[in-house]
Design an enzyme around this catalytic site. Structure first.
Site, PDB file in Angstrom:
ATOM      1  N   CYS A 136       0.828  -1.242  -0.083  1.00 47.86           N
ATOM      2  CA  CYS A 136      -0.034  -0.009   0.026  1.00 47.86           C
ATOM      3  C   CYS A 136       1.122   1.402   0.070  1.00 47.86           C
ATOM      4  O   CYS A 136       1.476   1.445   0.947  1.00 47.86           O
ATOM      5  CB  CYS A 136      -0.887   0.005   1.122  1.00 47.86           C
ATOM      6  SG  CYS A 136      -1.895   1.495   1.505  1.00 47.86           S
ATOM      7  N   CYS A 160      -5.450   6.987  -3.320  1.00 48.34           N
ATOM      8  CA  CYS A 160      -4.800   5.464  -3.502  1.00 48.34           C
ATOM      9  C   CYS A 160      -3.365   5.861  -3.913  1.00 48.34           C
ATOM     10  O   CYS A 160      -3.368   6.402  -5.267  1.00 48.34           O
ATOM     11  CB  CYS A 160      -5.586   4.797  -4.272  1.00 48.34           C
ATOM     12  SG  CYS A 160      -4.801   3.259  -4.586  1.00 48.34           S
TER      13      CYS A 160
END
Length: 265
Positions: free
Chosen positions: A72, A208
Site C-alpha cells: 500500500c 490511493c
C-alpha cells in the site's frame, strides 16, 4: 489496545505498534471490526509496525475487509511518519523497511510530507481493457497491487465509478482475485484528476498511492512523458516522480497523525 489514526491524503489507516508482538492475536475479523465506520474506529486498513532483523522496521497491511494486501503506497507513507515519531533513533529522516519480501525506502521531507520509492511495476499491458467501454485511454498494471485505469471526462462530478468497478470485477476470468479500478481526467500538462475504488475496501477511497502510480504511467502514454505528474484526489494532492522507463518511481504527499486512542477488542 492503543491505536494511532493516520491519514495519507484522505486514505486513512489504523496504525499499531506491534514490535513486541502483543497484537499478533488480531485476525481478519478483528481488522474488519476496527475498520467499520459505524461500529469501530473507521479506516481503509490496518497497519502493523513490527521489528525487522536487518532493516529499520517491517510493515504488515490489511484491507478494511480483513484481507491481507501485498503493498500500500499511502500506507507506506503513513508508517514512515509513524515510525519516525516512535523509533528511538531520530538522527535520520530516511528509512528502509520491508513488506512481503519487498524492500522499501522512504524519507520525511518536512513535518508531514513523505516520499516513498515505489516497488517495481510488472504486468504492464498484460490485460487489455477494451471490453469495458469506450474511453480516451486505459491501462492495466501491477504497481504493488493490480490496477485498471481509464481516462474519461468530468471525473469529480458525474462519472459512475461504482458501476464501472462492479463491471470490471465481474470478469472473473480476467481478474480472478479482483482489481482496483480508477478513472482519471487529464486536466493540464502534467496535471490530472483521479478517483479510485479499491479492492478490499470495496468502496471509493479519498486517495490511493498505487493507483496514482498507474495513472501517472497512463498520463505519460496519453500526453507525453513528464518527470513529474501532479494528481488531484479527493483527499488532496499527490506527486509522482518517474523516469522514462518507469524503473524508478516515487510517491510523494502528506501523511498526518489525526489522533490516538484506546479500544477494547
Amino acid at each position: 489496545m492503543l491505536f494511532h489514526k493516520y491519514s495519507s491524503t484522505g486514505n486513512d489507516f489504523i496504525l499499531l505498534d506491534n514490535r513486541d508482538k502483543k497484537y499478533d492475536f488480531i485476525q481478519s475479523s478483528i481488522v474488519e471490526n476496527l475498520c467499520h465506520r459505524r461500529f469501530g474506529v473507521g479506516a481503509d486498513g490496518v497497519i502493523f509496525l513490527e521489528k525487522s532483523a536487518k532493516l529499520d522496521f517491517s510493515m504488515r497491511f490489511f484491507n478494511a475487509d480483513g484481507s491481507a494486501a501485498s503493498f500500500c503506497g499511502n500506507g507506506a507513507r503513513a508508517i514512515t511518519h509513524f515510525a519516525h515519531h516512535l523509533l528511538e533513533d531520530k538522527s535520520s529522516d530516511r528509512y528502509t523497511f520491508e513488506i512481503n519480501n519487498r524492500v522499501i525506502k522512504s524519507e520525511i521531507l518536512d513535518r508531514n510530507e513523505v516520499i516513498v520509492e515505489m516497488p517495481a511495476i510488472f504486468d504492464l499491458d498484460k490485460i487489455k481493457l477494451n471490453e469495458f467501454g469506450l474511453f480516451l485511454g486505459s491501462l492495466y498494471v501491477d504497481t504493488g497491487v493490480p490496477h485498471a485505469v481509464f481516462i474519461t471526462d468530468a471525473v469529480f462530478y458525474d462519472y459512475d465509478l461504482k458501476s464501472l468497478y462492479k463491471k470490471v470485477n465481474k470478469n472473473h476470468k480476467l481478474f480472478p482475485h479482483g482489481v482496483n479500478v480508477s478513472v482519471m481526467e487529464v486536466m493540464d500538462d502534467g496535471f490530472i484528476a483521479l478517483r479510485t475504488q479499491e479492492r478490499g475496501v470495496e468502496d471509493e477511497t479519498y486517495s490511493c498511492g498505487t493507483a496514482a502510480v498507474a495513472a501517472a504511467i497512463l498520463t505519460c502514454r496519453f500526453s507525453g512523458f513528464h518527470e513529474e505528474i501532479n494528481i488531484q484526489v479527493k483527499g488532496g494532492k499527490l506527486k509522482i516522480l518517474l523516469d522514462k522507463d518507469f524503473k524508478k518511481i516515487k510517491l510523494c504527499g502528506k501523511a498526518e497523525k489525526i489522533f490516538c486512542g484506546e479500544i477494547e477488542v
